[in-house]
Design an enzyme around this catalytic site. Structure first.
Site, PDB file in Angstrom:
ATOM      1  N   HIS A   1      58.258 -12.631  45.166  1.00 49.26           N
ATOM      2  CA  HIS A   1      58.223 -11.607  46.012  1.00 49.26           C
ATOM      3  C   HIS A   1      56.737 -10.759  45.273  1.00 49.26           C
ATOM      4  CE1 HIS A   1      59.620  -7.399  46.909  1.00 49.26           C
ATOM      5  NE2 HIS A   1      60.304  -7.789  47.464  1.00 49.26           N
TER       6      HIS A   1
ATOM      7  N   ASP B   1      68.720  -1.747  55.428  1.00 49.38           N
ATOM      8  CA  ASP B   1      68.731  -0.195  54.575  1.00 49.38           C
ATOM      9  C   ASP B   1      67.829  -0.091  53.940  1.00 49.38           C
ATOM     10  OD1 ASP B   1      68.088  -3.098  53.622  1.00 49.38           O
ATOM     11  OD2 ASP B   1      70.523  -3.368  53.359  1.00 49.38           O
TER      12      ASP B   1
ATOM     13  N   GLU C   1      71.852  -3.514  63.175  1.00 47.55           N
ATOM     14  CA  GLU C   1      71.999  -3.453  61.782  1.00 47.55           C
ATOM     15  C   GLU C   1      72.965  -2.692  60.885  1.00 47.55           C
ATOM     16  OE1 GLU C   1      70.420  -5.695  57.862  1.00 47.55           O
ATOM     17  OE2 GLU C   1      70.692  -7.447  59.107  1.00 47.55           O
TER      18      GLU C   1
ATOM     19  N   HIS D   1      64.696  -9.846  43.738  1.00 48.91           N
ATOM     20  CA  HIS D   1      64.007  -8.965  43.946  1.00 48.91           C
ATOM     21  C   HIS D   1      64.946  -7.299  43.708  1.00 48.91           C
ATOM     22  CE1 HIS D   1      65.171  -7.627  48.125  1.00 48.91           C
ATOM     23  NE2 HIS D   1      65.756  -8.263  47.818  1.00 48.91           N
TER      24      HIS D   1
ATOM     25  N   ARG E   1      66.097  -3.911  43.247  1.00 49.15           N
ATOM     26  CA  ARG E   1      65.828  -3.422  42.386  1.00 49.15           C
ATOM     27  C   ARG E   1      66.696  -3.175  40.475  1.00 49.15           C
ATOM     28  NH1 ARG E   1      62.586  -0.087  44.859  1.00 49.15           N
ATOM     29  NH2 ARG E   1      61.212   1.677  43.955  1.00 49.15           N
TER      30      ARG E   1
ATOM     31  N   GLU F   1      70.688   0.763  48.685  1.00 52.49           N
ATOM     32  CA  GLU F   1      70.009   0.075  49.867  1.00 52.49           C
ATOM     33  C   GLU F   1      71.907   0.704  50.930  1.00 52.49           C
ATOM     34  OE1 GLU F   1      68.956  -1.300  47.265  1.00 52.49           O
ATOM     35  OE2 GLU F   1      67.085  -2.161  48.458  1.00 52.49           O
TER      36      GLU F   1
HETATM   37  C1  UD1 Z   1      62.050  -2.641  49.636  1.00 54.67           C
HETATM   38  C2  UD1 Z   1      62.880  -2.684  50.146  1.00 54.67           C
HETATM   39  C3  UD1 Z   1      64.973  -3.255  49.536  1.00 54.67           C
HETATM   40  C4  UD1 Z   1      64.506  -5.075  50.263  1.00 54.67           C
HETATM   41  C5  UD1 Z   1      62.860  -5.122  50.039  1.00 54.67           C
HETATM   42  C6  UD1 Z   1      62.612  -6.325  50.657  1.00 54.67           C
HETATM   43  C7  UD1 Z   1      63.974  -0.186  49.208  1.00 54.67           C
HETATM   44  C8  UD1 Z   1      63.908   0.983  48.203  1.00 54.67           C
HETATM   45  N1  UD1 Z   1      63.467  -1.406  49.336  1.00 54.67           N
HETATM   46  O1  UD1 Z   1      62.252  -3.338  47.838  1.00 54.67           O
HETATM   47  O2  UD1 Z   1      65.436  -2.654  50.456  1.00 54.67           O
HETATM   48  O3  UD1 Z   1      65.238  -5.615  50.306  1.00 54.67           O
HETATM   49  O4  UD1 Z   1      61.675  -4.199  50.416  1.00 54.67           O
HETATM   50  O5  UD1 Z   1      61.834  -7.661  50.109  1.00 54.67           O
HETATM   51  O6  UD1 Z   1      63.080   0.108  50.721  1.00 54.67           O
HETATM   52  N2  UD1 Z   1      54.526  -4.706  47.272  1.00 54.67           N
HETATM   53  C9  UD1 Z   1      53.447  -5.948  47.947  1.00 54.67           C
HETATM   54  N3  UD1 Z   1      52.510  -5.838  48.688  1.00 54.67           N
HETATM   55  C10 UD1 Z   1      53.618  -5.828  49.636  1.00 54.67           C
HETATM   56  C11 UD1 Z   1      55.315  -6.127  48.751  1.00 54.67           C
HETATM   57  C12 UD1 Z   1      55.524  -4.605  48.278  1.00 54.67           C
HETATM   58  O7  UD1 Z   1      52.399  -5.618  46.279  1.00 54.67           O
HETATM   59  O8  UD1 Z   1      53.023  -6.555  51.150  1.00 54.67           O
HETATM   60  C13 UD1 Z   1      54.666  -4.242  45.904  1.00 54.67           C
HETATM   61  C14 UD1 Z   1      53.716  -2.966  45.401  1.00 54.67           C
HETATM   62  O9  UD1 Z   1      53.244  -3.076  44.509  1.00 54.67           O
HETATM   63  C15 UD1 Z   1      55.111  -2.193  45.742  1.00 54.67           C
HETATM   64  C16 UD1 Z   1      56.108  -2.916  45.131  1.00 54.67           C
HETATM   65  O10 UD1 Z   1      56.108  -4.420  46.146  1.00 54.67           O
HETATM   66  O11 UD1 Z   1      54.819  -1.107  45.397  1.00 54.67           O
HETATM   67  C17 UD1 Z   1      57.824  -2.588  45.852  1.00 54.67           C
HETATM   68  O12 UD1 Z   1      57.753  -2.569  47.323  1.00 54.67           O
HETATM   69  P1  UD1 Z   1      59.108  -2.092  47.396  1.00 54.67           P
HETATM   70  O13 UD1 Z   1      58.717  -1.991  49.052  1.00 54.67           O
HETATM   71  O14 UD1 Z   1      58.870  -0.562  47.079  1.00 54.67           O
HETATM   72  O15 UD1 Z   1      59.802  -2.486  47.118  1.00 54.67           O
HETATM   73  P2  UD1 Z   1      60.967  -3.422  46.943  1.00 54.67           P
HETATM   74  O16 UD1 Z   1      61.323  -4.334  45.787  1.00 54.67           O
HETATM   75  O17 UD1 Z   1      59.965  -5.006  47.696  1.00 54.67           O
HETATM   76  N1  UDP Z   2      61.450 -15.014  53.477  1.00 52.07           N
HETATM   77  C1  UDP Z   2      60.534 -15.808  53.898  1.00 52.07           C
HETATM   78  N2  UDP Z   2      59.668 -15.547  52.310  1.00 52.07           N
HETATM   79  C2  UDP Z   2      60.396 -16.102  51.660  1.00 52.07           C
HETATM   80  C3  UDP Z   2      61.290 -14.972  50.726  1.00 52.07           C
HETATM   81  C4  UDP Z   2      61.594 -14.493  51.775  1.00 52.07           C
HETATM   82  O1  UDP Z   2      59.782 -14.743  54.853  1.00 52.07           O
HETATM   83  O2  UDP Z   2      58.881 -16.054  50.596  1.00 52.07           O
HETATM   84  C5  UDP Z   2      63.321 -14.421  54.474  1.00 52.07           C
HETATM   85  C6  UDP Z   2      63.717 -14.491  54.180  1.00 52.07           C
HETATM   86  O3  UDP Z   2      64.507 -15.833  55.522  1.00 52.07           O
HETATM   87  C7  UDP Z   2      65.062 -13.936  55.455  1.00 52.07           C
HETATM   88  C8  UDP Z   2      64.269 -12.251  54.613  1.00 52.07           C
HETATM   89  O4  UDP Z   2      62.554 -12.885  54.095  1.00 52.07           O
HETATM   90  O5  UDP Z   2      64.608 -13.706  56.578  1.00 52.07           O
HETATM   91  C9  UDP Z   2      64.994 -11.878  53.439  1.00 52.07           C
HETATM   92  O6  UDP Z   2      64.049 -10.800  52.833  1.00 52.07           O
HETATM   93  P1  UDP Z   2      64.254 -10.438  51.789  1.00 52.07           P
HETATM   94  O7  UDP Z   2      64.963 -10.971  50.652  1.00 52.07           O
HETATM   95  O8  UDP Z   2      62.757  -9.694  50.798  1.00 52.07           O
HETATM   96  O9  UDP Z   2      65.025  -8.462  52.057  1.00 52.07           O
HETATM   97  P2  UDP Z   2      67.005  -8.100  51.618  1.00 52.07           P
HETATM   98  O10 UDP Z   2      67.426  -9.773  52.785  1.00 52.07           O
HETATM   99  O11 UDP Z   2      66.638  -8.244  50.741  1.00 52.07           O
HETATM  100  O12 UDP Z   2      66.539  -7.306  52.356  1.00 52.07           O
END
Ligand code: UD1
Ligand code: UDP
Length: 373
Positions: free
Chosen positions: A243, A96, A118, A210, A212, A132
């Site tokens: 995160h 999602d 999924e 994490h 939004r 999502e």
């Molecule tokens: C995203 C997904 C969310 C998912 C989550 C899993 C969308 C809109 N959101 O949210 O559905 O649950 O990932 O974790 O698709 N960043 C880094 N390094 C990384 C990853 C992220 O620096 O490896 C920082 C960056 O500044 C980036 C910000 O995190 O701009 C947000 O990342 P983004 O993918 O937009 O949103 P998430 O909150 O991670």
């Molecule tokens: N996870 C991980 N390391 C971490 C935190 C989470 O490997 O430090 C794994 C967790 O076991 C799960 C996935 O990341 O499988 C969940 O990711 P996240 O919570 O970022 O996204 P969501 O599932 O909410 O989309």
């Protein structure tokens, strides 16, 4: 003719949940291309690395503080350009995220069938989780193959009038259970932060956040709840793998960074995180995947959200919704720590509603049938 399948991944959970399926498809001799949009830079690479998977194509789209529009535009264009240069027989997307939805749209525009792994999860509330809930519903509308992890998810798809048949939709279980079983079976050395916890015998709480919709005031409230728990129980330690998102890290560091019973770490490698879940007395999280994993590991989970698209975890009793209100989180967590009967009431004694670890086999078998192979 060998069939070409592109598996698109963008974020950490997509990496973890697609990895077992990528291996299963390769075992079945499909020509698999792993396309990373790079929506997550470090966290996706970290997830794929554990499963020995390298992206064949990387769009590297991530920016600091990226916007939903920005991700959508770059994924749509990047995946579209890839598909124009390398036409595929099937595009598989997972879950999602904005990567999921925009990649599905790029494939749909080229009349390439989309398989949604999924599929069918619904909270019923378009604002929670945001965005999502919209991403997963839009992706299901664009798909031609639906891999529903549970009966409930399949019923959601049927209920929306999607053209599902016995050949195009199947209840497969969730591939995260496949991934979890791989991690549990593989020997590994714990990272430094966790190695330090091995001699600690008291109660450990694992916390992740994490979403939004939690940014700002709800996250402040969550941090307040953790402070209250630490003040009410002087034994407890709290592990928080942060995160990478700066909107989340800053607030948590400001509230909890100075407390000596709080361990703040970088995102943990998947097997380390699995170890931490298993070791914990309870988990506080707004994560989607953790709801499925904690049901398998039988660790009580307080879901810090107002809704869940995974009601099966709530029904199995392993998780409960506590929202983001400070006193509700703190009171429920405190009760789990001191009241054994209450804690035991979270133990799911039945089968895991999210499957038994063979979802990737089921999905890849269904894809073989789809191509009449
Ligand atoms: C995203 C997904 C969310 C998912 C989550 C899993 C969308 C809109 N959101 O949210 O559905 O649950 O990932 O974790 O698709 N960043 C880094 N390094 C990384 C990853 C992220 O620096 O490896 C920082 C960056 O500044 C980036 C910000 O995190 O701009 C947000 O990342 P983004 O993918 O937009 O949103 P998430 O909150 O991670
Ligand atoms: N996870 C991980 N390391 C971490 C935190 C989470 O490997 O430090 C794994 C967790 O076991 C799960 C996935 O990341 O499988 C969940 O990711 P996240 O919570 O970022 O996204 P969501 O599932 O909410 O989309």
């Amino acid at each position: 003719m060998v069939k070409k399948i592109v598996c698109v991944v963008g974020t950490r959970p997509e990496g973890i949940k697609m990895a077992p399926l990528i291996h299963a498809l390769r075992r079945k001799r499909f020509a698999v291309t792993v396309l990373s949009t790079g929506q997550h830079l470090h966290m996706l690479h970290q997830a794929l690395h554990f499963f020995d998977i390298r992206a064949d194509v990387n769009l590297s789209i991530m920016e600091k503080q990226q916007t939903l529009d920005g991700i959508t535009v770059k994924v749509l264009k990047g995946v579209g350009d890839f598909l124009d240069r390398h036409p595929q027989d099937l595009a598989l997307v997972h879950g999602d995220t904005t990567t999921t939805m925009a990649s599905a749209l790029a494939a749909f525009y080229r009349r390439i069938p989309v398989g949604h792994v999924e599929a069918g999860l619904r909270s019923g509330d378009m604002s929670s989780p945001f965005p999502e809930e919209a991403n997963r519903a839009l992706t299901d509308r664009l798909a031609s193959l639906w891999f529903a992890p549970t009966e409930r998810a399949a019923a959601n798809l049927r209920g929306e009038g999607l053209p599902v048949t016995g050949n195009t939709m199947s209840v497969t279980g969730n591939t995260v259970i496949d991934a979890l079983k791989i991690a549990l079976a593989k020997k590994h050395d714990l990272c430094e932060e966790l190695a330090g916890l091995q001699s600690f015998t008291g109660p450990l709480i694992l916390m992740t956040s994490h979403r939004r919709e939690s940014w700002g005031e709800p996250l402040e409230s969550i941090c307040g709840a953790v402070t209250d728990i630490l003040n009410r129980n002087d034994e407890v330690r709290v592990l928080i793998p942060l995160h990478k998102n700066p909107s989340v890290r800053g607030v948590i560091k400001r509230h909890l960074g100075e407390n000596e019973r709080v361990i703040l770490s970088e995102p943990l490698d998947y097997p380390d995180f699995v170890w931490a879940m298993k070791r914990s007395s309870l988990i506080l999280s707004d994560s989607g995947g953790v709801q499925e994993e904690s049901a398998e590991l039988k660790v009580p989970l307080l879901v810090m959200r107002s809704t869940s698209e995974r009601p099966e975890a709530l029904e199995a009793g392993t998780a409960t919704l506590v929202g983001t209100e400070r006193s509700t989180i703190a009171d429920t967590a405190f009760r789990i720590l001191i009241d054994e009967a209450f804690r035991n009431s979270f133990l799911n004694r039945g089968a895991n509603p999210f499957g038994s670890g063979d979802a990737s086999e089921r999905i890849s078998d269904m894809i073989l049938k789809f191509f009449s192979l």
